[in-house]
Scaffold this active site. Structure first.
Site, PDB file in Angstrom:
ATOM      1  N   ASP A   1       1.039  -1.254   0.136  1.00 35.03           N
ATOM      2  CA  ASP A   1       0.312   0.521   0.014  1.00 35.03           C
ATOM      3  C   ASP A   1       0.768   1.124  -0.011  1.00 35.03           C
ATOM      4  O   ASP A   1       1.258   1.219   0.671  1.00 35.03           O
ATOM      5  CB  ASP A   1      -0.994  -0.135   1.419  1.00 35.03           C
ATOM      6  CG  ASP A   1      -1.743  -0.894   1.233  1.00 35.03           C
ATOM      7  OD1 ASP A   1      -1.920  -1.752   0.195  1.00 35.03           O
ATOM      8  OD2 ASP A   1      -3.033  -1.113   2.461  1.00 35.03           O
TER       9      ASP A   1
ATOM     10  N   HIS B   1       4.530  -7.239   0.152  1.00 32.34           N
ATOM     11  CA  HIS B   1       4.469  -8.900  -0.116  1.00 32.34           C
ATOM     12  C   HIS B   1       5.125  -9.128  -1.630  1.00 32.34           C
ATOM     13  O   HIS B   1       5.801  -7.815  -3.029  1.00 32.34           O
ATOM     14  CB  HIS B   1       2.910  -8.751  -0.686  1.00 32.34           C
ATOM     15  CG  HIS B   1       1.984  -8.749   0.793  1.00 32.34           C
ATOM     16  ND1 HIS B   1       1.275 -10.039   1.462  1.00 32.34           N
ATOM     17  CD2 HIS B   1       1.685  -8.075   2.053  1.00 32.34           C
ATOM     18  CE1 HIS B   1       1.163  -9.523   2.288  1.00 32.34           C
ATOM     19  NE2 HIS B   1       1.735  -8.142   2.898  1.00 32.34           N
TER      20      HIS B   1
ATOM     21  N   SER C   1       8.358   4.298   5.003  1.00 32.10           N
ATOM     22  CA  SER C   1       9.437   4.410   4.216  1.00 32.10           C
ATOM     23  C   SER C   1       9.436   4.196   2.975  1.00 32.10           C
ATOM     24  O   SER C   1       8.295   3.948   2.065  1.00 32.10           O
ATOM     25  CB  SER C   1      11.269   3.351   4.847  1.00 32.10           C
ATOM     26  OG  SER C   1      11.997   3.555   4.325  1.00 32.10           O
TER      27      SER C   1
END
Length: 293
Positions: free
Chosen positions: A88, A144, A247
């Site tokens: 995201d 992921h 980050s």
């Protein structure tokens, strides 16, 4: 360069990040809850998507920040020839790696060799593609796999810990090639792929699913870890790593294999599992996407 960005050059990055690490793991109920409530209010964190929606149930700020999502709240693009968005966040930049250089912002770029700390590894991505995804404090902080991959090696490159927020990206030259980072190299069905986990001011660590905490508190030299022969395979859409504070993750792809999803541009909000790139057909000619100038 604005005052805040100038100030980041003068701040004691290591000391502040070390302090952040200790505070993030603090389980004192008043301290951890104040931190959690402050971040929720300031960044409009949506806990309804979290596996644990009760802000008071987290034992520490770090547990809150690295929270998992409810099952099914993010789903992978069903097309197996689609490369998935790894996190995201928001696209910082994306596009072709032209003559070995990666675009950062107007007037700013750095080389793949600088980013990876490895000339030979960088050569595989000459004229390939990159995507830089910024994870803000409000986002889900696990990264992921865009596709199934076999872990080959990791390279920890020590460096500074500048902020990686939008202002810093625009104003600090070669930011992502200067900040501390962990480059994770994978072999995939379409060739090599690298996911670079970039540290930042107040980031108290990067953890991988295979090695736990991967960025040492005071690393001062490039560290290579060889995983060939260990048979560490991570499936498409499976968790690969997590940031213990917000980050940036940078994806590097080889040339002539993928085309970036056409709707993606700098500053596009993105969600884990959506299409990042589509695999080219064998008779498809590669066309470089347009970048901001």
């Amino acid at each position: 360069m604005n005052f805040v960005t100038t100030l980041t050059y003068l701040l004691p990055h290591r000391m502040l990040s070390s302090l952040a690490r200790h505070v993030a793991y603090c389980q004192h109920p008043l301290i951890k809850q104040w931190l959690i409530d402050t971040v929720i209010a300031k960044f409009d964190v949506n806990l309804s998507e979290a596996a644990e929606p009760d802000a008071h149930a987290y034992p520490s700020f770090n547990a809150f920040f690295t929270r998992s999502l409810k099952t099914g709240i993010r789903l992978p693009d069903p097309n197996p020839d689609t490369l998935l968005m790894p996190a995201d966040g928001r696209i910082s930049q994306l596009g072709p790696i032209r003559e070995g250089r990666i675009f950062q912002a107007k007037g700013q770029s750095f080389t793949a060799t600088e980013l990876l700390g490895d000339t030979a590894a960088a050569a595989a991505f000459t004229n390939g593609l990159f995507a830089t995804v910024y994870l803000s404090p409000r986002d889900y902080h696990r990264v992921h796999m865009p596709c199934t991959g076999q872990l080959l090696k990791t390279v920890h490159v020590p460096g500074r810990l500048f902020s990686v927020g939008p202002d810093a990206v625009r104003q600090i030259p070669r930011l992502f090639a200067r900040n501390e980072r962990l480059a994770c190299h994978f072999d995939t069905a379409f060739g090599p792929m690298v996911l670079v986990m970039v540290g930042a001011l107040l980031v108290s660590g990067v953890e991988t699913v295979w090695g736990g905490v991967e960025i040492p508190a005071y690393g001062d030299r490039i560290t290579h870890k060889d995983y060939q022969g260990r048979n560490i395979a991570i499936e498409r859409f499976a968790e690969m790593a997590r940031f213990n504070y917000g980050s940036t993750v940078i994806v590097l792809l080889p040339p002539n294999v993928f085309t970036l999803a056409p709707h993606l541009t700098a500053e596009s909000p993105v969600t884990l599992g959506q299409a990042l790139a589509h695999r080219l057909s064998l008779n498809h000619s590669t066309q470089a996407p347009t970048q901001e100038k």
